[in-house]
Design a protein around this motif. Structure first.
Motif, mmCIF file in Angstrom:
data_model
loop_
_atom_site.group_PDB
_atom_site.id
_atom_site.type_symbol
_atom_site.label_atom_id
_atom_site.label_comp_id
_atom_site.label_asym_id
_atom_site.label_seq_id
_atom_site.Cartn_x
_atom_site.Cartn_y
_atom_site.Cartn_z
ATOM 1 N N ARG A 24 0.831 -1.202 0.000
ATOM 2 C CA ARG A 24 0.000 0.000 0.000
ATOM 3 C C ARG A 24 0.866 1.253 0.000
ATOM 4 N NH1 ARG A 24 -3.540 -0.583 5.016
ATOM 5 N NH2 ARG A 24 -4.603 1.234 4.178
ATOM 6 N N THR A 25 0.320 2.325 -0.564
ATOM 7 C CA THR A 25 1.096 3.575 -0.602
ATOM 8 C C THR A 25 1.212 4.146 0.814
ATOM 9 O OG1 THR A 25 -0.877 4.926 -0.915
ATOM 10 C CG2 THR A 25 0.251 4.163 -2.916
ATOM 11 N N LEU A 26 2.203 5.020 0.975
ATOM 12 C CA LEU A 26 2.386 5.691 2.269
ATOM 13 C C LEU A 26 1.133 6.486 2.628
ATOM 14 C CD1 LEU A 26 6.025 7.037 1.789
ATOM 15 C CD2 LEU A 26 5.317 5.067 3.158
ATOM 16 N N GLY A 27 0.536 7.123 1.606
ATOM 17 C CA GLY A 27 -0.669 7.927 1.835
ATOM 18 C C GLY A 27 -1.816 7.082 2.373
ATOM 19 N N ASP A 28 -1.926 5.879 1.839
ATOM 20 C CA ASP A 28 -2.942 4.931 2.293
ATOM 21 C C ASP A 28 -2.754 4.605 3.776
ATOM 22 O OD1 ASP A 28 -4.996 4.093 0.801
ATOM 23 O OD2 ASP A 28 -4.095 2.180 0.174
ATOM 24 N N GLY A 29 -1.494 4.335 4.129
ATOM 25 C CA GLY A 29 -1.167 3.988 5.521
ATOM 26 C C GLY A 29 -1.393 5.153 6.470
ATOM 27 N N ILE A 30 -0.978 6.337 6.027
ATOM 28 C CA ILE A 30 -1.121 7.520 6.887
ATOM 29 C C ILE A 30 -2.600 7.875 7.072
ATOM 30 C CG2 ILE A 30 -0.590 9.994 7.091
ATOM 31 C CD1 ILE A 30 1.948 9.389 5.356
ATOM 32 N N ARG A 73 -12.110 6.937 10.962
ATOM 33 C CA ARG A 73 -12.925 7.892 11.722
ATOM 34 C C ARG A 73 -14.069 8.435 10.875
ATOM 35 N NH1 ARG A 73 -9.552 12.661 13.766
ATOM 36 N NH2 ARG A 73 -7.644 11.598 13.133
ATOM 37 N N GLY A 74 -14.172 7.944 9.636
ATOM 38 C CA GLY A 74 -15.298 8.330 8.789
ATOM 39 C C GLY A 74 -15.011 9.474 7.832
ATOM 40 N N MET A 75 -13.735 9.856 7.731
ATOM 41 C CA MET A 75 -13.394 10.942 6.812
ATOM 42 C C MET A 75 -13.482 10.428 5.375
ATOM 43 S SD MET A 75 -10.006 13.368 6.952
ATOM 44 C CE MET A 75 -10.149 14.133 8.544
ATOM 45 N N LYS A 76 -14.026 11.258 4.498
ATOM 46 C CA LYS A 76 -14.137 10.880 3.074
ATOM 47 C C LYS A 76 -12.747 10.775 2.451
ATOM 48 C CE LYS A 76 -18.716 11.297 2.158
ATOM 49 N NZ LYS A 76 -19.277 12.337 3.038
ATOM 50 N N LYS A 77 -12.670 9.955 1.390
ATOM 51 C CA LYS A 77 -11.398 9.649 0.763
ATOM 52 C C LYS A 77 -10.610 10.900 0.334
ATOM 53 C CE LYS A 77 -9.667 5.995 -2.121
ATOM 54 N NZ LYS A 77 -9.796 5.213 -3.340
ATOM 55 N N GLU A 78 -11.301 11.818 -0.352
ATOM 56 C CA GLU A 78 -10.603 13.020 -0.870
ATOM 57 C C GLU A 78 -10.124 13.904 0.283
ATOM 58 O OE1 GLU A 78 -14.204 12.756 -2.316
ATOM 59 O OE2 GLU A 78 -13.055 11.015 -2.940
ATOM 60 N N GLU A 79 -10.989 14.025 1.278
ATOM 61 C CA GLU A 79 -10.655 14.863 2.428
ATOM 62 C C GLU A 79 -9.459 14.267 3.176
ATOM 63 O OE1 GLU A 79 -12.821 16.662 6.388
ATOM 64 O OE2 GLU A 79 -13.984 15.375 5.040
ATOM 65 N N ALA A 80 -9.485 12.933 3.308
ATOM 66 C CA ALA A 80 -8.389 12.243 4.001
ATOM 67 C C ALA A 80 -7.073 12.469 3.255
ATOM 68 C CB ALA A 80 -8.696 10.754 4.130
ATOM 69 N N LEU A 81 -7.131 12.383 1.920
ATOM 70 C CA LEU A 81 -5.910 12.566 1.129
ATOM 71 C C LEU A 81 -5.361 13.985 1.294
ATOM 72 C CD1 LEU A 81 -3.873 11.342 -0.846
ATOM 73 C CD2 LEU A 81 -5.333 12.128 -2.722
ATOM 74 N N LYS A 82 -6.268 14.939 1.362
ATOM 75 C CA LYS A 82 -5.863 16.331 1.557
ATOM 76 C C LYS A 82 -5.144 16.484 2.903
ATOM 77 C CE LYS A 82 -7.875 20.882 1.612
ATOM 78 N NZ LYS A 82 -8.869 21.261 2.599
ATOM 79 N N ARG A 83 -5.725 15.866 3.917
ATOM 80 C CA ARG A 83 -5.142 15.926 5.266
ATOM 81 C C ARG A 83 -3.782 15.210 5.291
ATOM 82 N NH1 ARG A 83 -3.617 18.365 9.234
ATOM 83 N NH2 ARG A 83 -3.534 17.339 11.239
ATOM 84 N N VAL A 84 -3.704 14.069 4.598
ATOM 85 C CA VAL A 84 -2.454 13.308 4.529
ATOM 86 C C VAL A 84 -1.345 14.175 3.945
ATOM 87 C CG1 VAL A 84 -1.303 11.416 3.281
ATOM 88 C CG2 VAL A 84 -3.478 10.996 4.455
#
Ligand code: ADP
Ligand code: MG
Length: 249
Positions: A99-105, A112-123
């Motif tokens: 898995r990518t580092l972003g996936d792991g992070i 916690r229920g964060m949407k995929k795009e939002e999570a990626l932005k936070r990552v």
């Protein structure tokens, strides 16, 4: 965090039981940094795993924010993992190679229920706070250097927004210049994230500049504790003298 008389007993079939951690007590206040030093096998990692409740506590009491977390199991541990995070010695091995580092992070964020795009932005924000370009989110653990991977591991721990970060030899596998950069990052995170640290290593010199206080472990026991400067300038125990000499010879 309050640890009182923490003890870890390992029992193996047909063998006498063995105390890897023996009667360790300390208090860690908000914003404080505690160093734990000792030679290999002195019980540092076992103690760290007790504090994060990755392993059971045989005897003693562990409190976090006044709550007794000594005997918490499974679902009740969620709160503990949300507050106390750990960074290990081998960053590459701590990520899933498929898995990518972003996936792991981002895993804890998505849980916690964060949407995929939002999570990626936070990552990407977290990666940048740890001194990496957001582009690293798309890389695999084997596509980055050890130091970069450790930065990603720190970003993963921060994603949870913990109060305490436990670093178990987090810089020991890195070469000296990279080690220094990671220490600078951790120092910065003390302020920006208001983190408390438990900083485990065998190098007293690193502890001296980073920690408010230090505990010296030998055979699972605390042989000496106090302010790093005092311990380094005037070690009371022969064992500590040996550790000090090993740094400054
Ligand atoms: N799961 C285990 N079962 C039995 N003994 C263990 C286990 N984990 C660690 N130990 C032993 O506990 C002692 C302390 O180990 P550890 O906490 O890893 O020390 P350190 O991190 O200071 O090098 C060692 O003697 C080690 O062999
Ligand atoms: Mg260890």
């Amino acid at each position: 965090m309050e640890a009182e008389h923490l003890t870890k007993v390992f029992t193996q079939r047909g063998k006498a039981s063995f105390k890897a951690v023996d009667d360790v007590s300390f208090t860690l206040k908000a914003g404080e940094s505690l160093g734990i030093v000792g030679e290999s096998g002195s019980g540092k990692s076992t103690l760290a795993k007790m504090l994060t409740r990755l392993t059971d506590i045989s005897e003693g009491t562990l409190k976090f924010q006044g709550k007794d977390i000594t005997k918490r199991k499974q679902r009740q541990l969620k709160e503990v993992y949300g507050n106390i995070q750990m960074v290990f010695q081998n960053p590459v091995g701590s990520f899933d190679p498929r898995r990518t580092l972003g996936d792991g992070i981002g895993e804890s964020l998505r849980n916690r229920g964060m949407k995929k795009e939002e999570a990626l932005k936070r990552v990407k924000e977290l990666l940048e706070q740890c001194g990496l370009d957001g582009e690293f989110a798309g890389r695999y653990p084997y596509e980055v250097s050890g130091g970069q991977c450790q930065r990603a591991a720190i970003a993963r721990a921060l994603a949870v927004e913990p109060k305490v970060l436990i670093c178990d030899e987090a810089t020991s596998a890195l070469d000296v210049t990279i080690q220094k950069q990671i220490m600078e990052l951790l120092e910065k995170l003390k302020d920006t994230h208001g983190l408390s640290f438990i900083f485990i290593c065998h190098n007293l010199a690193l502890v001296q500049s980073f920690c408010d206080k230090v505990m010296v472990l030998y055979d699972g026991k605390v042989v000496e504790s106090g302010k790093p400067d005092n311990i380094i300038n005037a070690p009371q125990e022969a064992y500590t003298k040996k550790l000090v000499d090993a740094v400054f010879e």
